[in-house]
Design a protein around this motif. Structure first.
Motif, short mmCIF file in Angstrom:
data_model
loop_
_atom_site.label_atom_id
_atom_site.label_comp_id
_atom_site.label_asym_id
_atom_site.label_seq_id
_atom_site.Cartn_x
_atom_site.Cartn_y
_atom_site.Cartn_z
N UNK A 28 0.88 -1.16 0.00
CA UNK A 28 0.00 0.00 0.00
C UNK A 28 0.91 1.21 0.00
N UNK A 29 0.79 1.99 -1.04
CA UNK A 29 1.77 3.06 -1.24
C UNK A 29 2.86 2.54 -2.13
N UNK A 30 3.14 3.25 -3.17
CA UNK A 30 4.14 2.78 -4.14
C UNK A 30 5.52 2.74 -3.51
N UNK A 31 6.18 1.59 -3.59
CA UNK A 31 7.58 1.57 -3.17
C UNK A 31 8.39 2.23 -4.28
N UNK A 32 9.59 2.71 -3.95
CA UNK A 32 10.27 3.47 -4.99
C UNK A 32 10.76 2.57 -6.12
N UNK A 33 11.03 1.32 -5.79
CA UNK A 33 11.31 0.39 -6.88
C UNK A 33 10.06 -0.43 -7.14
N UNK A 34 9.20 0.05 -7.98
CA UNK A 34 7.89 -0.57 -8.10
C UNK A 34 7.82 -1.57 -9.24
N UNK A 63 9.97 11.48 2.61
CA UNK A 63 10.12 10.25 3.36
C UNK A 63 9.55 9.05 2.60
N UNK A 64 8.51 9.31 1.88
CA UNK A 64 7.96 8.22 1.08
C UNK A 64 7.57 8.76 -0.29
N UNK A 65 7.17 7.85 -1.13
CA UNK A 65 6.89 8.28 -2.51
C UNK A 65 5.63 9.12 -2.58
N UNK A 66 4.73 8.92 -1.63
CA UNK A 66 3.53 9.76 -1.62
C UNK A 66 3.93 11.22 -1.52
N UNK A 67 4.91 11.48 -0.66
CA UNK A 67 5.38 12.84 -0.50
C UNK A 67 6.01 13.36 -1.79
N UNK A 68 6.83 12.53 -2.39
CA UNK A 68 7.46 12.92 -3.66
C UNK A 68 6.38 13.27 -4.69
N UNK A 69 5.38 12.41 -4.75
CA UNK A 69 4.36 12.58 -5.78
C UNK A 69 3.53 13.83 -5.55
N UNK A 70 3.19 14.07 -4.29
CA UNK A 70 2.39 15.26 -4.02
C UNK A 70 3.18 16.52 -4.37
N UNK A 84 2.40 -7.62 -12.85
CA UNK A 84 2.10 -6.87 -11.63
C UNK A 84 1.20 -5.69 -11.96
N UNK A 85 0.30 -5.44 -11.03
CA UNK A 85 -0.68 -4.40 -11.27
C UNK A 85 -0.45 -3.22 -10.35
N UNK A 86 -0.64 -2.06 -10.89
CA UNK A 86 -0.55 -0.85 -10.08
C UNK A 86 -1.92 -0.20 -10.05
N UNK A 87 -2.50 -0.20 -8.87
CA UNK A 87 -3.85 0.33 -8.75
C UNK A 87 -3.77 1.73 -8.15
#
Lengths: 341, 341
Positions: free
Chosen positions: B152-158, B194-201, B320-323
């Motif tokens: 849950x939440x994209x890991x940086x190596x997705x 800290x996480x990819x959510x932050x990067x993305x926002x 692999x699926x990215x939802x």
DNA sequence: ATGGTTGTTGAAACCGGTTTCAAAATGAGT
DNA sequence: ACTCATTTTGAAACCGGTTTCAACAACCAT
């Protein structure tokens, strides 16, 4: 799946029988030290891990315990109490080699349904139950199922029930006494009659006042349901009664109370002093930081797991045990103690 | 224990073989309707519940999934994000007839240890992983263990990883665009790396500004770690740069930001407008209520469970699926939209 | 030596399901 | 009516451990 090794393989490699390997695995006596060593050597060399499922089937134990949280969504999401407790139980379970399974339900009815499912599945060795209500609805169900269980928070019918709880009476007493000691006399409280913790804290409040011969004024008593909003509303109701100080039954309600006071233009602690209960992180983050009664949630969680583990191991519960964890007053700014130095 | 009935008893009562009862239980074809009914009648009359453990052993499936939360205690306790997510997954698991087991760890190292334990136990059919960090440390471990898992939440190596996430880029974009539309030009942000959510926002914030040809000022960018304190500190750093508006990367940080602004004597939204992200309960309780980007945590949790269930059922994961779940802007008071009408 | 304990071990039953395989029953086609 | 293919069914093997029980070995005291 990932693990192709079975006890049979180990037995062959060590040139003993499955039974002996099993004895080594379970640390039974009556295995010659040399044999034991030989088997252990094979086990560690191969990295063998026994298949838990098979183990469970044969031993009629799952090593899985369930944590049933029955509380309104409002509370579960907003009061750090539940995350803190959950975490404590989670790590306690790990320490006891138990797997923790989590069930959350929002209404008492939903809770009963959940419980039915759990009991029917028959997968669990025991349950830890905690609720924001008095939880009695579950007890008969649990008892019928003859499954070991421990409550967190005293259910109102605690006869013969194992539970772990904080010393809430003492908590209310300490908080209130502290306010009295600081010289306040018109001391109100925001209590809750939703669970026994609320009842107990209120009782502590009352006994502290009685002990000092301070009259208990009905008008200085308001109720909340542990949500921030309810604390806000309760404080609004209290403000016209002009209390000098208020003991608020939980940090979360205290945050709401703070908001009500701020809106009313009253300063804390200069105009009204506050002491709350729980000592969760928001207490220290609040403005001003809250003087509050610390209850050791981590300890409570751990003890619940340990008690449960013990019941599971020893079969039936000896006389039911009631474990009461001590509480302690943490003095910060909201009570005004700093000013009075 | 409580359940003495076995499939053997049912078989005898229905006058068929164990195999047939098993077929009925598992809804296999090739059972005559009359026989099926007869067996079902016996089952429902007796209230028979198959023993899960035995079932697992025979079928090499446990129907237990693990939820691994790896985040700092600060976050788990203070950000309602995790309780909300946990709850969603918990109910999603129930819907899919999966038992949910919970593991919380506070550091990446602790997380790895926990994971080792979990994988060694071999009890789980699959795992859901969520972390406040980028989570990559776990991936190789998981892949080696060949256990189905969903992030849950994209890991940086997705690459090749199944994950469910909110559309964070869009979130940052919507929030920022909204501020631009309201006429603000000096728009800051409190982001998190800290996480990819932050990067993305942050990326969404930047793209919204670029799209409107608004220069991106380094000085208007501050970082936090999703805690309230970090939001407070970041806003303090931002105030001297005199932004007209700030996009804050999470509700919790926005609460901290609000506190910093209040202390500085700045009004929201009159002096500085705020838009945040997540739409958790505190957003609406805040003063003023926060305009924020709603991410459907419940949906995210559900989908993660469903995806996992699907992988477990169908064996190996197809590509692999990215939802990516949609997000939506919820306009409240903190952005000043009301004033501008 | 001899009988009696006690300690150590393995064979086999068992936990309660699922799954394989072959036999029995049914149905279709001629 | 008689094959042949297809369903339906049960017996038995199996999943991977634990536990019982009896056999055997070692030790002790007589």
């Amino acid at each position: 799946m990932s693990n192709k090794l079975t006890i049979q393989h180990i037995a062959e490699l060590a040139d003993v029988s499955k039974a002996t390997v099993s004895r080594v695995l379970n640390e039974y006596p009556h295995v010659r030290p040399e044999v034991r060593e030989k088997v252990q050597k094979v086990i560690s060399e191969t990295g063998y891990q026994p298949n838990n499922i098979a183990r469970l089937l044969a031993s009629d134990r799952s090593s899985i315990i369930g944590l049933v949280i029955s509380a309104s969504a409002q509370m579960v999401f907003n009061d750090p109490y539940f995350p803190a407790l959950t975490e404590a139980i989670s790590s306690g379970a790990a320490d006891n080699n138990l797997i923790l399974s989590l069930f959350v339900s929002y209404t008492e009815k939903q809770g009963r349904d959940t419980l039915n499912g759990i009991l029917a599945a028959g997968l669990f060795d025991g349950l830890i139950i905690t609720a924001d209500h008095k939880g009695d609805a579950f007890i008969s169900q649990l008892q019928e199922a003859e499954i070991p269980f421990v409550f967190i928070g005293r259910p109102s019918e605690a006869e013969g029930i194992n539970y772990v709880d904080a010393d809430n009476v003492k908590g209310g007493y300490l908080a209130t006494s502290h306010l009295v000691d600081l010289g306040y006399r018109r001391i109100g409280t925001i209590a809750s009659d939703q669970n026994t913790a609320g009842d107990d804290r209120l009782a502590g409040y009352q006994s502290a006042l009685k002990e000092r011969d301070i009259a208990i004024e009905k008008g200085l008593l308001a109720f909340g349901d542990y949500t921030l909003e309810s604390g806000y509303a309760a404080m609004k109701a209290l403000i016209p009664r002009k209390p000098e100080a208020v003991f608020v039954g939980s940090d979360t309600m205290a945050l709401g109370a703070l908001r009500a006071l701020r809106e009313a233009g009253l300063r804390v602690p200069e105009d009204i002093a506050l002491v709350s209960h729980d000592d969760l992180p928001p207490a220290i983050q609040a403005d001003p930081p809250l003087t509050t009664v610390q209850q050791q949630i981590a300890t409570t969680g751990q003890m619940a797991v340990e008690k449960l583990a013990q019941i599971i191991m020893t079969g039936t519960a000896h006389p039911a045990q009631h474990i009461i964890n001590p509480v302690k007053l943490i003095v910060r700014a909201s009570c005004g103690a700093a000013q009075l130095n």
